[in-house]
Design an enzyme around this catalytic site. Sequence first.
Site, PDB file in Angstrom:
ATOM      1  CG  ASP A 145      -1.839   1.158   1.300  1.00 59.55           C
ATOM      2  OD1 ASP A 145      -2.009   1.846   0.271  1.00 59.55           O
ATOM      3  OD2 ASP A 145      -2.383   1.415   2.385  1.00 59.55           O
ATOM      4  CD  GLU A 160      -4.993   6.595  -0.821  1.00 58.28           C
ATOM      5  OE1 GLU A 160      -5.997   5.870  -0.944  1.00 58.28           O
ATOM      6  OE2 GLU A 160      -4.160   6.436   0.103  1.00 58.28           O
TER       7      GLU A 160
END
Length: 495
Positions: free
Chosen positions: A271, A303
Site C-alpha cells: 500500500d 492519498e
Amino acid sequence: MKTQLLSLGVALTAISQGVIAEDALNWPFKPLVNADDLQNKIKLKDLMAGVQKLQDFAYAHPEKNRVFGGAGHKDTVDWIYNELKATGYYDVKMQPQVHLWSHAEAAVNANGKDLTASAMSYSPPADKITAELVLAKNMGCNATDYPEGTKGKIVLIERGVCSFGEKSAQAGDAKAIGAIVYNNVPGSLAGTLGGLDNRHAPTAGISQADGKNLASLVASGKVTVTMNVISKFENRTTWNVIAETKGGDHNNVIMLGSHSDSVDAGPGINDNGSGTIGIMTVAKALTNFKVNNAVRFGWWTAEEFGLLGSTFYVDSLDDRELHKVKLYLNFDMIGSPNFANQIYDGDGSAYNMTGPAGSAEIEYLFEKFFDDQGIPHQPTAFTGRSDYSAFIKRNVPAGGLFTGAEVVKTAEQAKLFGGEAGVAYDKNYHGKGDTVDNINKGAIYLNTRGIAYATAQYASSLRGFPTRPKTGKRDVSPRGQSMPGGGCGHHSVFM
C-alpha cells in the site's frame, strides 16, 4: 502508407529543429501496442526490483516510511520523474502542492483495561481525559443519534453510513469530549477525519470486537474510559508526477493512476508501492510501442491523508481539459499477501453504486482478462474511497484492480482464490510490516499484466466505448449501507 509518410515527415521536421528526443526518432517504426505483446514485456524481476527500490528509499531515513512531504517520499517522486524522463517517450512534470500533514497517536483504557486504538489523523488532541462512555444510535451520523446526556461524556460510535469526520463533528456538536469509532468488520480501525474542523471531538478507532464488547458493557452498566490523543500538524510541500506519451491523440487520453505515498507506520510496499511500480513497469514497457490514443500516468501524493494529490490534480483541470480524459484506471494495492482478485464494480450490479457511463465497460474488460485465463475474480465496492473519487465526481468513467486490505478473507473466498480463511487480505495493512516480504509475487505479477492488458486495449482503440459523459459533478458518497473496502483510502480512511 500516407499516414506513415506523414508521421515520418513530422519526425524529420522535428529533427531538423533539434527538439525531438532520441526515442521519438523511432516512433513511426514502432509497432502499434497490442495486449499480448505489452503483457509479455512485464517481468516479475522488474516488479520486485521496483518495490525493493521504494523500500530502500524509506529505510534510508530515520522515519522508515514514505509519507508525503517526507524524505522517503521525495526520493520516490524524484526517482519516478527521472526514470520516465530518461525514456524520451513521455512529457513528464512534477505538480507541486502544499497539504497539511498530521500525525496522531491514541491510548484508550476502559474500566482499567487497555485497548488497541488508533487516533484518526487530524483529530484534536486529548490530554488523558476520563469520562463515562455513552452509545450513539444509528451510526452517529445525525444529531438525533446522540443521547441528551452526551455532554461531557465520551461517545462510542459504530462505523458506517457517513464519514469519520461527520461522526466526529456530530459528537463534537453534542458536546462529547471524545469519540471512539469501532469497526463494522473484523479487525482494527485506522482512518482520517479528512482535515481540521473545530467541530471535531478527539477521535480514535478500535476493533469491532472491542467495540461490541464496550457496547455490551454500556448496556448492562457503567463504563469509564480514559482517552489520550497526541496530535501534530505541519504544512508540507509535496508533488504529483504526471507523464503523458508524446505520441497519440491528446484529445483522447487514457489515464492510469496510483498513489505514491505511505502511512507513517512503515514503507508502504503493498500500500501502495505495488500500484506505484505496477503502472511504472507498464509505462516503461509501453515505450516499445506506438499508441493511437495518448496515455497519461499519474502518481498521486497524500492519498493516505484524504486523496489530496488526486483531488488537487482534478481540481486543476477545467471542464475542457478534463473532457479529454476519456477514462481513468486506478491501481491501489495489487500485491496483497492473502489476495483476492477484485475488480471495481463499475456497473453497480454487486453494490448498487454505479460509476459514470463507461465504468461498466471497464469492469467487463477486466473480467475478460481474468476469464480468458480461467482465473476467478470478484467485484469490489466502487465507493470512490480511493484516488478515482475525484474523477468520478467529475463524471470521468473509472475502474481498476484491487487485491484487498484489512477485510478478513472468508472460507468461500479462500476456496476461490487460495490463501487463508479468517485472515485479512493484508494483515500488515497500514503497519510497519508492509515491506517487500509482504508482497504476493503471483498477485502483483498477474495484476500488472492486467494493467498492461487494459492499457493496450484502450491505447490502441476506444471503439465501442461509450461516448464520454459530459463533465459535471456527481455524488459518490455511499449512504445507508455498509460495504467492504475498495482500496486503501478506500476502506478505512473516511468511513
